[in-house]
Design a protein around this motif. Structure first.
Motif, PDB file in Angstrom:
ATOM      1  N   PHE A 177      35.779  56.658  58.002  1.00 45.83           N
ATOM      2  CA  PHE A 177      36.738  57.358  57.147  1.00 45.83           C
ATOM      3  C   PHE A 177      38.139  56.876  57.510  1.00 45.83           C
ATOM      4  N   LEU A 178      38.913  56.525  56.494  1.00 44.82           N
ATOM      5  CA  LEU A 178      40.264  56.025  56.720  1.00 44.82           C
ATOM      6  C   LEU A 178      41.271  56.837  55.914  1.00 44.82           C
ATOM      7  N   GLU A 179      42.347  57.251  56.578  1.00 40.20           N
ATOM      8  CA  GLU A 179      43.478  57.827  55.870  1.00 40.20           C
ATOM      9  C   GLU A 179      44.396  56.679  55.470  1.00 40.20           C
ATOM     10  N   ILE A 180      44.773  56.639  54.204  1.00 37.94           N
ATOM     11  CA  ILE A 180      45.591  55.553  53.667  1.00 37.94           C
ATOM     12  C   ILE A 180      46.997  56.074  53.406  1.00 37.94           C
ATOM     13  N   SER A 181      47.976  55.440  54.005  1.00 38.99           N
ATOM     14  CA  SER A 181      49.371  55.830  53.807  1.00 38.99           C
ATOM     15  C   SER A 181      49.842  55.450  52.401  1.00 38.99           C
ATOM     16  N   PRO A 182      50.765  56.235  51.830  1.00 39.50           N
ATOM     17  CA  PRO A 182      51.352  55.832  50.551  1.00 39.50           C
ATOM     18  C   PRO A 182      52.157  54.542  50.658  1.00 39.50           C
ATOM     19  N   GLU A 183      52.619  54.228  51.878  1.00 39.04           N
ATOM     20  CA  GLU A 183      53.482  53.062  52.070  1.00 39.04           C
ATOM     21  C   GLU A 183      52.691  51.867  52.603  1.00 39.04           C
ATOM     22  N   THR A 184      52.938  50.705  52.048  1.00 39.46           N
ATOM     23  CA  THR A 184      52.415  49.454  52.589  1.00 39.46           C
ATOM     24  C   THR A 184      53.527  48.749  53.357  1.00 39.46           C
ATOM     25  N   LYS A 185      53.145  47.725  54.130  1.00 35.35           N
ATOM     26  CA  LYS A 185      54.147  46.980  54.893  1.00 35.35           C
ATOM     27  C   LYS A 185      53.859  45.485  54.835  1.00 35.35           C
ATOM     28  N   PRO A 186      54.916  44.663  54.866  1.00 30.85           N
ATOM     29  CA  PRO A 186      54.692  43.210  54.970  1.00 30.85           C
ATOM     30  C   PRO A 186      54.013  42.901  56.305  1.00 30.85           C
ATOM     31  N   CYS A 187      53.117  41.941  56.287  1.00 29.99           N
ATOM     32  CA  CYS A 187      52.416  41.547  57.507  1.00 29.99           C
ATOM     33  C   CYS A 187      52.026  40.079  57.369  1.00 29.99           C
ATOM     34  N   THR A 188      51.571  39.497  58.463  1.00 27.22           N
ATOM     35  CA  THR A 188      51.169  38.096  58.442  1.00 27.22           C
ATOM     36  C   THR A 188      49.799  37.958  59.079  1.00 27.22           C
ATOM     37  N   GLY A 189      48.837  37.510  58.259  1.00 28.23           N
ATOM     38  CA  GLY A 189      47.515  37.190  58.767  1.00 28.23           C
ATOM     39  C   GLY A 189      47.401  35.681  58.810  1.00 28.23           C
ATOM     40  N   VAL A 190      46.525  35.120  57.980  1.00 25.02           N
ATOM     41  CA  VAL A 190      46.492  33.665  57.807  1.00 25.02           C
ATOM     42  C   VAL A 190      47.778  33.206  57.133  1.00 25.02           C
ATOM     43  N   ALA A 191      48.310  34.093  56.267  1.00 25.23           N
ATOM     44  CA  ALA A 191      49.570  33.815  55.563  1.00 25.23           C
ATOM     45  C   ALA A 191      50.290  35.146  55.380  1.00 25.23           C
TER      46      ALA A 191
ATOM     47  N   VAL B  54      34.444  54.754  53.679  1.00 22.63           N
ATOM     48  CA  VAL B  54      34.286  53.304  53.537  1.00 22.63           C
ATOM     49  C   VAL B  54      32.979  52.862  54.194  1.00 22.63           C
ATOM     50  N   LYS B  55      32.274  51.959  53.531  1.00 16.85           N
ATOM     51  CA  LYS B  55      31.116  51.322  54.140  1.00 16.85           C
ATOM     52  C   LYS B  55      31.561  49.983  54.728  1.00 16.85           C
ATOM     53  N   ARG B  56      31.309  49.809  56.012  1.00 13.96           N
ATOM     54  CA  ARG B  56      31.728  48.592  56.708  1.00 13.96           C
ATOM     55  C   ARG B  56      30.496  47.775  57.084  1.00 13.96           C
ATOM     56  N   TYR B  57      30.492  46.519  56.597  1.00 19.56           N
ATOM     57  CA  TYR B  57      29.365  45.620  56.846  1.00 19.56           C
ATOM     58  C   TYR B  57      29.810  44.485  57.760  1.00 19.56           C
ATOM     59  N   GLU B  58      29.012  44.190  58.756  1.00 19.49           N
ATOM     60  CA  GLU B  58      29.322  43.069  59.630  1.00 19.49           C
ATOM     61  C   GLU B  58      28.897  41.768  58.965  1.00 19.49           C
ATOM     62  N   ILE B  59      29.806  40.801  58.921  1.00 16.70           N
ATOM     63  CA  ILE B  59      29.507  39.476  58.376  1.00 16.70           C
ATOM     64  C   ILE B  59      28.948  38.623  59.512  1.00 16.70           C
ATOM     65  N   LYS B  60      27.755  38.128  59.343  1.00 14.30           N
ATOM     66  CA  LYS B  60      27.056  37.485  60.458  1.00 14.30           C
ATOM     67  C   LYS B  60      27.699  36.173  60.898  1.00 14.30           C
ATOM     68  N   HIS B  61      28.145  35.378  59.938  1.00 11.40           N
ATOM     69  CA  HIS B  61      28.728  34.084  60.298  1.00 11.40           C
ATOM     70  C   HIS B  61      30.051  33.901  59.547  1.00 11.40           C
ATOM     71  N   PRO B  62      31.086  34.644  59.933  1.00 19.18           N
ATOM     72  CA  PRO B  62      32.359  34.533  59.215  1.00 19.18           C
ATOM     73  C   PRO B  62      33.010  33.180  59.437  1.00 19.18           C
ATOM     74  N   ALA B  63      33.769  32.747  58.440  1.00 14.52           N
ATOM     75  CA  ALA B  63      34.554  31.518  58.591  1.00 14.52           C
ATOM     76  C   ALA B  63      35.666  31.752  59.604  1.00 14.52           C
ATOM     77  N   ALA B  64      36.288  30.673  60.048  1.00 18.71           N
ATOM     78  CA  ALA B  64      37.313  30.768  61.091  1.00 18.71           C
ATOM     79  C   ALA B  64      38.472  31.669  60.675  1.00 18.71           C
ATOM     80  N   ASP B  65      38.817  31.675  59.373  1.00 22.56           N
ATOM     81  CA  ASP B  65      39.940  32.476  58.898  1.00 22.56           C
ATOM     82  C   ASP B  65      39.478  33.754  58.204  1.00 22.56           C
ATOM     83  N   GLN B  66      38.240  34.161  58.437  1.00 21.24           N
ATOM     84  CA  GLN B  66      37.658  35.314  57.758  1.00 21.24           C
ATOM     85  C   GLN B  66      37.431  36.455  58.745  1.00 21.24           C
ATOM     86  N   SER B  67      37.584  37.690  58.247  1.00 20.48           N
ATOM     87  CA  SER B  67      37.295  38.856  59.067  1.00 20.48           C
ATOM     88  C   SER B  67      35.802  38.929  59.385  1.00 20.48           C
ATOM     89  N   LYS B  68      35.455  39.597  60.469  1.00 20.00           N
ATOM     90  CA  LYS B  68      34.046  39.767  60.814  1.00 20.00           C
ATOM     91  C   LYS B  68      33.406  40.922  60.056  1.00 20.00           C
TER      92      LYS B  68
END
Length: 255
Positions: free
Chosen positions: A165-179, A226-240
């Motif tokens: 379960f996730l509480e989602i804020s009304p506000e988003t923020k700039p961030c940097t992942g791969v980009a 939220v249903k969270r599924y583990e990705i068995k073989h994620p790419a280098a720039d992909q979440s698990k």
């Protein structure tokens, strides 16, 4: 559940299957070919949908691997037992909620009953495109309905989901992942078995992934399941993990 998809050239059969007798013959061929990979497992590996008349939402089918059929309409939900037998989808009596709805939605429910209420319905599975297979069923009145399949997350990721379960804020923020990107701000929420909220994380955390099926609203605070599924073989720039919105538990407007 591992499904090996077999290409089936059924288009000529589908064109010929305008009458229930014809589609029964076509279904005999289709399911006979599918017997190697088990038609019941293929049905359970997808969520099936079709548009009906002027109904605001599609008619959706979920055949689970425990023999339960769940039907989502534009108004009421329905359910029954199901199995594949003698090249037919065999269902029991439909049970469902009883809300009154607009006529287009009620007509969609009548279609669902015509298809699945204590039926032995001949069907065709066309798997030429494993990403969008089709399921053709003839109703009790002889009408043919074609459903398009979308692979269930359990089949896609070959694993069962963890529910969070996730509480989602009304506000988003700039961030940097791969980009550089814009991130949700979230806090994990925990509930007891009786549904009482037992814990909310103190601080907001930047959420770099996407939640499939969730739309952020800037003036709303939401708690979502939220249903969270583990990705068995994620790419280098992909979440698990892959995240899929299951339902909204709470929502409130923030000024």
């Amino acid at each position: 559940m591992k499904i090996k998809f077999l290409a089936i050239a059924l288009f000529p059969l589908m064109l010929a299957a305008c009458q229930s007798g014809d589609i029964q013959k076509a279904g005999d061929v289709a399911v006979s070919i599918l017997s190697q990979q088990k038609a019941d497992q293929t049905l359970a590996a997808y969520q099936w949908s079709t548009s009906t008349g002027n109904a605001p939402k599609p008619l959706m089918l979920n055949f689970d691997d425990q023999g339960r059929l769940s039907i989502t309409t534009s108004c009421n939900g329905m359910g029954s037992s199901w199995k594949v037998e003698n090249n037919q989808i065999v269902t029991g009596a439909l049970m469902g909620t009883q809300m009154a709805c607009a006529e287009a939605s009620m007509q969609q429910e009548r279609i669902a009953k015509d298809l699945f209420n204590e039926r032995k319905a001949p069907f065709i599975l066309d798997l030429k495109d494993s990403q969008q297979p089709t399921l053709t069923i003839v109703s009790a009145t002889g009408q043919k309905y074609v459903f398009t399949g979308k692979m269930t997350p359990e089949s896609k990721y070959q694993t069962q989901a963890e529910t969070i379960f996730l509480e989602i804020s009304p506000e988003t923020k700039p961030c940097t992942g791969v980009a550089p990107q814009t991130c949700l701000q979230v806090r994990e929420v925990k509930y007891s078995e009786s549904g009482v909220k037992t814990q909310v994380d103190k601080d907001w955390t930047l959420f770099y992934d996407k939640i499939e099926g969730f739309t952020h609203t800037p003036n709303e605070r939401q708690i979502i399941r939220v249903k969270r599924y583990e990705i068995k073989h994620p790419a280098a720039d992909q979440s698990k993990y892959a995240y899929i919105h299951d339902m909204t538990v709470e929502r409130s407007t923030v000024k």
